[in-house]
Structure formats: structure tokens, C-alpha cells
Design a protein around this motif. Structure first.
Motif, PDB file in Angstrom:
ATOM      1  N   LEU A  73       0.821  -1.207   0.000  1.00  0.00           N
ATOM      2  CA  LEU A  73       0.000   0.000   0.000  1.00  0.00           C
ATOM      3  C   LEU A  73       0.860   1.265   0.000  1.00  0.00           C
ATOM      4  O   LEU A  73       0.578   2.225  -0.714  1.00  0.00           O
ATOM      5  N   VAL A  74       1.915   1.249   0.809  1.00  0.00           N
ATOM      6  CA  VAL A  74       2.816   2.406   0.858  1.00  0.00           C
ATOM      7  C   VAL A  74       3.416   2.652  -0.524  1.00  0.00           C
ATOM      8  O   VAL A  74       3.459   3.789  -1.008  1.00  0.00           O
ATOM      9  N   HIS A  75       3.865   1.576  -1.163  1.00  0.00           N
ATOM     10  CA  HIS A  75       4.452   1.715  -2.496  1.00  0.00           C
ATOM     11  C   HIS A  75       3.427   2.263  -3.492  1.00  0.00           C
ATOM     12  O   HIS A  75       3.728   3.169  -4.278  1.00  0.00           O
ATOM     13  N   GLU A  76       2.219   1.728  -3.446  1.00  0.00           N
ATOM     14  CA  GLU A  76       1.163   2.175  -4.354  1.00  0.00           C
ATOM     15  C   GLU A  76       0.821   3.643  -4.145  1.00  0.00           C
ATOM     16  O   GLU A  76       0.710   4.416  -5.099  1.00  0.00           O
ATOM     17  N   LEU A  77       0.683   4.043  -2.884  1.00  0.00           N
ATOM     18  CA  LEU A  77       0.290   5.414  -2.573  1.00  0.00           C
ATOM     19  C   LEU A  77       1.384   6.416  -2.949  1.00  0.00           C
ATOM     20  O   LEU A  77       1.092   7.496  -3.480  1.00  0.00           O
ATOM     21  N   LEU A  78       2.630   6.069  -2.700  1.00  0.00           N
ATOM     22  CA  LEU A  78       3.725   6.963  -3.068  1.00  0.00           C
ATOM     23  C   LEU A  78       3.834   7.089  -4.587  1.00  0.00           C
ATOM     24  O   LEU A  78       4.108   8.175  -5.113  1.00  0.00           O
ATOM     25  N   THR A  79       3.610   5.974  -5.270  1.00  0.00           N
ATOM     26  CA  THR A  79       3.657   6.003  -6.734  1.00  0.00           C
ATOM     27  C   THR A  79       2.570   6.917  -7.289  1.00  0.00           C
ATOM     28  O   THR A  79       2.793   7.673  -8.245  1.00  0.00           O
ATOM     29  N   LYS A  80       1.390   6.882  -6.672  1.00  0.00           N
ATOM     30  CA  LYS A  80       0.298   7.760  -7.107  1.00  0.00           C
ATOM     31  C   LYS A  80       0.598   9.226  -6.836  1.00  0.00           C
ATOM     32  O   LYS A  80       0.010  10.106  -7.467  1.00  0.00           O
ATOM     33  N   MET A  81       1.518   9.468  -5.891  1.00  0.00           N
ATOM     34  CA  MET A  81       1.966  10.835  -5.628  1.00  0.00           C
ATOM     35  C   MET A  81       3.076  11.248  -6.591  1.00  0.00           C
ATOM     36  O   MET A  81       3.660  12.319  -6.452  1.00  0.00           O
ATOM     37  N   HIS A  82       3.386  10.371  -7.542  1.00  0.00           N
ATOM     38  CA  HIS A  82       4.433  10.607  -8.534  1.00  0.00           C
ATOM     39  C   HIS A  82       5.821  10.690  -7.892  1.00  0.00           C
ATOM     40  O   HIS A  82       6.679  11.469  -8.315  1.00  0.00           O
ATOM     41  N   LEU A  83       6.015   9.860  -6.850  1.00  0.00           N
ATOM     42  CA  LEU A  83       7.305   9.762  -6.183  1.00  0.00           C
ATOM     43  C   LEU A  83       7.978   8.458  -6.607  1.00  0.00           C
ATOM     44  O   LEU A  83       7.304   7.446  -6.842  1.00  0.00           O
ATOM     45  N   ASP A  84       9.290   8.482  -6.710  1.00  0.00           N
ATOM     46  CA  ASP A  84      10.043   7.287  -7.083  1.00  0.00           C
ATOM     47  C   ASP A  84      10.254   6.424  -5.849  1.00  0.00           C
ATOM     48  O   ASP A  84      11.100   6.732  -4.996  1.00  0.00           O
ATOM     49  N   ALA A  85       9.471   5.361  -5.735  1.00  0.00           N
ATOM     50  CA  ALA A  85       9.522   4.487  -4.565  1.00  0.00           C
ATOM     51  C   ALA A  85       9.950   3.080  -4.978  1.00  0.00           C
ATOM     52  O   ALA A  85       9.485   2.563  -6.003  1.00  0.00           O
ATOM     53  N   ARG A  86      10.807   2.479  -4.184  1.00  0.00           N
ATOM     54  CA  ARG A  86      11.315   1.136  -4.474  1.00  0.00           C
ATOM     55  C   ARG A  86      10.983   0.222  -3.302  1.00  0.00           C
ATOM     56  O   ARG A  86      11.376   0.473  -2.161  1.00  0.00           O
ATOM     57  N   LEU A  87      10.215  -0.825  -3.583  1.00  0.00           N
ATOM     58  CA  LEU A  87       9.733  -1.737  -2.558  1.00  0.00           C
ATOM     59  C   LEU A  87      10.577  -3.009  -2.503  1.00  0.00           C
ATOM     60  O   LEU A  87      10.831  -3.642  -3.527  1.00  0.00           O
ATOM     61  N   TYR A  88      10.976  -3.387  -1.273  1.00  0.00           N
ATOM     62  CA  TYR A  88      11.713  -4.632  -1.062  1.00  0.00           C
ATOM     63  C   TYR A  88      11.015  -5.412   0.046  1.00  0.00           C
ATOM     64  O   TYR A  88      11.047  -5.027   1.213  1.00  0.00           O
ATOM     65  N   THR A  89      10.354  -6.491  -0.336  1.00  0.00           N
ATOM     66  CA  THR A  89       9.663  -7.323   0.640  1.00  0.00           C
ATOM     67  C   THR A  89      10.579  -8.458   1.100  1.00  0.00           C
ATOM     68  O   THR A  89      11.673  -8.659   0.578  1.00  0.00           O
ATOM     69  N   GLU A  90      10.105  -9.195   2.080  1.00  0.00           N
ATOM     70  CA  GLU A  90      10.901 -10.272   2.675  1.00  0.00           C
ATOM     71  C   GLU A  90      11.297 -11.309   1.615  1.00  0.00           C
ATOM     72  O   GLU A  90      10.479 -11.716   0.797  1.00  0.00           O
TER      73      GLU A  90
ATOM     74  N   ILE B 159      -0.971   8.674   7.291  1.00  0.00           N
ATOM     75  CA  ILE B 159       0.405   8.784   7.804  1.00  0.00           C
ATOM     76  C   ILE B 159       1.317   9.375   6.740  1.00  0.00           C
ATOM     77  O   ILE B 159       2.089  10.305   7.004  1.00  0.00           O
ATOM     78  N   LEU B 160       1.223   8.855   5.527  1.00  0.00           N
ATOM     79  CA  LEU B 160       2.099   9.319   4.454  1.00  0.00           C
ATOM     80  C   LEU B 160       1.867  10.792   4.136  1.00  0.00           C
ATOM     81  O   LEU B 160       2.838  11.525   3.816  1.00  0.00           O
ATOM     82  N   GLU B 161       0.623  11.237   4.225  1.00  0.00           N
ATOM     83  CA  GLU B 161       0.314  12.640   3.914  1.00  0.00           C
ATOM     84  C   GLU B 161       0.991  13.610   4.879  1.00  0.00           C
ATOM     85  O   GLU B 161       1.175  14.783   4.555  1.00  0.00           O
ATOM     86  N   GLN B 162       1.375  13.121   6.053  1.00  0.00           N
ATOM     87  CA  GLN B 162       2.069  13.968   7.011  1.00  0.00           C
ATOM     88  C   GLN B 162       3.495  14.290   6.567  1.00  0.00           C
ATOM     89  O   GLN B 162       4.086  15.278   7.010  1.00  0.00           O
ATOM     90  N   TYR B 163       4.037  13.423   5.689  1.00  0.00           N
ATOM     91  CA  TYR B 163       5.439  13.551   5.314  1.00  0.00           C
ATOM     92  C   TYR B 163       5.654  13.899   3.836  1.00  0.00           C
ATOM     93  O   TYR B 163       6.696  14.439   3.465  1.00  0.00           O
ATOM     94  N   TYR B 164       4.672  13.541   3.010  1.00  0.00           N
ATOM     95  CA  TYR B 164       4.820  13.761   1.563  1.00  0.00           C
ATOM     96  C   TYR B 164       3.657  14.602   1.064  1.00  0.00           C
ATOM     97  O   TYR B 164       2.507  14.159   1.097  1.00  0.00           O
ATOM     98  N   LYS B 165       3.946  15.784   0.631  1.00  0.00           N
ATOM     99  CA  LYS B 165       2.892  16.706   0.168  1.00  0.00           C
ATOM    100  C   LYS B 165       2.850  16.743  -1.361  1.00  0.00           C
ATOM    101  O   LYS B 165       3.876  16.659  -2.011  1.00  0.00           O
TER     102      LYS B 165
END
Length: 283
Positions: free
Chosen positions: A24-41, A277-283
Motif C-alpha cells: 500500500l505504501v508503495h502504491e500510494l507513493l507512486t500515485k503521488m508521482h514519487l520514485d519508490a522502491r519496494l523490497y519485501t521479505e 500517515i504518508l500525507e504527514q510527510y509527503y505533500k
């Protein structure tokens, strides 16, 4: 003014919903047009952790070559020498070569897996890895999302595997937290009111081999063995002890952090909380 995190850490107990949260974090940041890289277990490409990697001293690698002379060319071709040590990414090789990678050789290499080494050696290697990652990531623009390697791994090897005292395990995580400070990390810790319910749910939904391996790891060594726990019920007892330790660790951390209650398994509500939570840090 809120500092923008370049590293987001997702933590919580098995079955709490960590992987869903990371996605979800990766999806939401991507929708904010931020370059996010997800690494799961289990990601073999993880830039700050080791999965499926063995570490040998030079003399130990020489011994391996001597024991498997017929594979010496193969091993020499794939060994990575760094800081006076020999690293072998054996899971990658296993995936690449399949049956051509013999079980006998795999088992011998596994003995030197970084998460099979003594706790002190593991901590040194992992901390070095996180330090290098931090230096590299600090110069870039990408936001990294890590699922369960910041608290879970030190607690698992420290408490579950080696039954180390609480302060030793806490200091391991604290050292990692200090290492990643230049990235302004954000920790999102997923909680469940009913550990018994959430873990039994995970056991029902996941493959039998996962639960059997989990039970064995949690009860046949370290804390679980000392407490003489066994099976599902014993594993739950170890997880309850782990939960207490992780709560203690969380309380002592000074990085930006938030707890998210996922007891209801309400996907819409879960998404909204994480988005908030993310909206508090990424505008």
C-alpha cells in the motif's frame, strides 16, 4: 517542518499485515508521482540486507574448495570478495542452475549463511551492509520501502535463534537506527489486538511447509528450546515473548514512528490510515 523520509520501514508480527502495508505504501507513493522502491521479505536484490548469501573467511572458502574440488571452478567464478571476506550468493545460483546445483554443496554453503553465523558476526556484517546502503541512498532521490528487516531480523536471530538477552537485541536495532539516521527513516509498525487469532489465520492461509518450518525455527533452538516449547502452541508462546520485546524496542526508538492497528482486517480503513500517515510527510 516535517522532514521527508527517504526510507520507510514496515514492521510487525507474522500475520499482522506487514506485506500488505508495504504494498500500500508503495502504491500510494507512486500515485503521488514519487520514485519508490519496494523490497519485501526474501527479495534477493535487497540493498541493505542479505538473503541467501553465505560469508566465508578466506581459509574457510579454501576448505570448501578442498571439500568440493569438482566444483572449484564454478565456486571461484561466482565468489565475491569484499573487505577481506568471501561472499557467495547461493540462492541466486540455486535459482539459476536448479538441479545442477547439488544438495550436498548447497548444505555445506548454507552453514555459512549470514543468518546462521554467530550473533556478533551477523550483527557486524548486517550493520556494515546497512551503512553502505545509507551512504548510497543518501545521494539519490528514491524512497525505499523495507518490509520486516529492521526489527524482525535482529529480534529473530537474537532472541529466537540465540536466546540473547533483551539489551543485546535492543542495542542491535538501536545501532541500525543510528546508521540510517541520514535517511530520516519512518517506521510504520503494524499491530494486532489478538496475536493468537492473527497467527492462526496466517497458518490456515499459508502453505503447510511454511508453518512447519516456522514452528521448527521458533521452538527447536534459542528461546523456544530453553522454554521447552513445541508445535503451534509453543510457537505462539515464543511470538508473545517476541511481541513484548518488539514493543520495548519500539518505545525506545527516537526515529519517526507510527503504530497501525490492523485487528479488524478492514482493507479500506487500513488503506486510509496508512494514507493519512504518508500525507504527514509527503505533500
Amino acid at each position: 517542518m516535517t522532514t521527508t523520509p527517504k526510507l520507510i520501514l514496515i514492521e510487525g508480527l507474522p500475520g499482522s499485515g506487514k506485506t500488505t502495508a508495504a504494498g500500500l505504501v508503495h502504491e500510494l507513493l507512486t500515485k503521488m508521482h514519487l520514485d519508490a522502491r519496494l523490497y519485501t521479505e526474501g527479495n534477493l536484490e535487497h540493498p541493505a540486507d542479505y538473503d541467501g548469501v553465505a560469508c566465508f573467511e578466506e581459509h574457510e572458502f579454501a576448505e570448501l574448495l578442498g571439500s568440493f574440488d569438482q566444483y572449484s571452478d564454478f565456486l571461484n567464478e561466482h565468489i565475491i570478495r569484499q573487505t577481506g571476506r568471501c561472499f557467495l550468493e547461493y540462492r541466486r545460483l540455486q535459482q539459476k542452475y536448479g538441479p545442477e546445483f547439488p544438495d550436498e554443496l548447497l548444505n555445506a554453503i548454507f552453514q555459512k549463511d549470514i543468518y546462521e553465523l554467530p550473533l556478533e558476526d551477523n550483527r557486524k556484517l548486517i550493520t556494515e551492509r546497512w551503512r553502505k546502503f545509507t551512504a548510497d541512498a543518501a545521494d539519490g532521490q528514491d524512497i525505499f520501502i523495507f518490509d520486516c528487516c529492521f526489527i524482525q531480523n535482529p529480534v529473530t536471530i537474537g532472541m529466537v535463534k540465540y536466546d540473547a538477552d533483551r539489551e543485546t537485541v535492543k542495542s542491535y536495532v538501536t545501532e541500525l537506527a543510528a546508521t540510517i539516521e541520514p535517511l530520516n527513516p519512518l517506521l510504520i509498525y503494524i499491530t494486532q489486538n489478538e496475536l493468537d487469532h492473527s497467527f492462526r489465520k496466517a497458518v490456515r492461509e499459508r502453505p503447510l511447509e511454511w508453518s512447519q518450518g516456522f514452528f521448527e525455527y521458533y521452538t527447536n533452538q534459542g528461546y523456544g528450546a530453553r522454554q521447552q516449547h513445541s508445535g503451534l502452541e509453543g510457537t505462539l508462546q515464543v511470538l508473545k515473548a517476541r511481541k513484548q520485546l518488539e514493543e520495548d524496542i519500539y518505545s525506545g526508538l527516537t526515529i519517526a514512528k507510527h503504530k497501525v492497528d490492523n485487528s479488524a482486517f478492514d482493507s479500506l480503513g487500513y488503506r486510509q490510515v496508512i494514507a493519512g500517515i504518508l500525507e504527514q510527510y509527503y505533500k
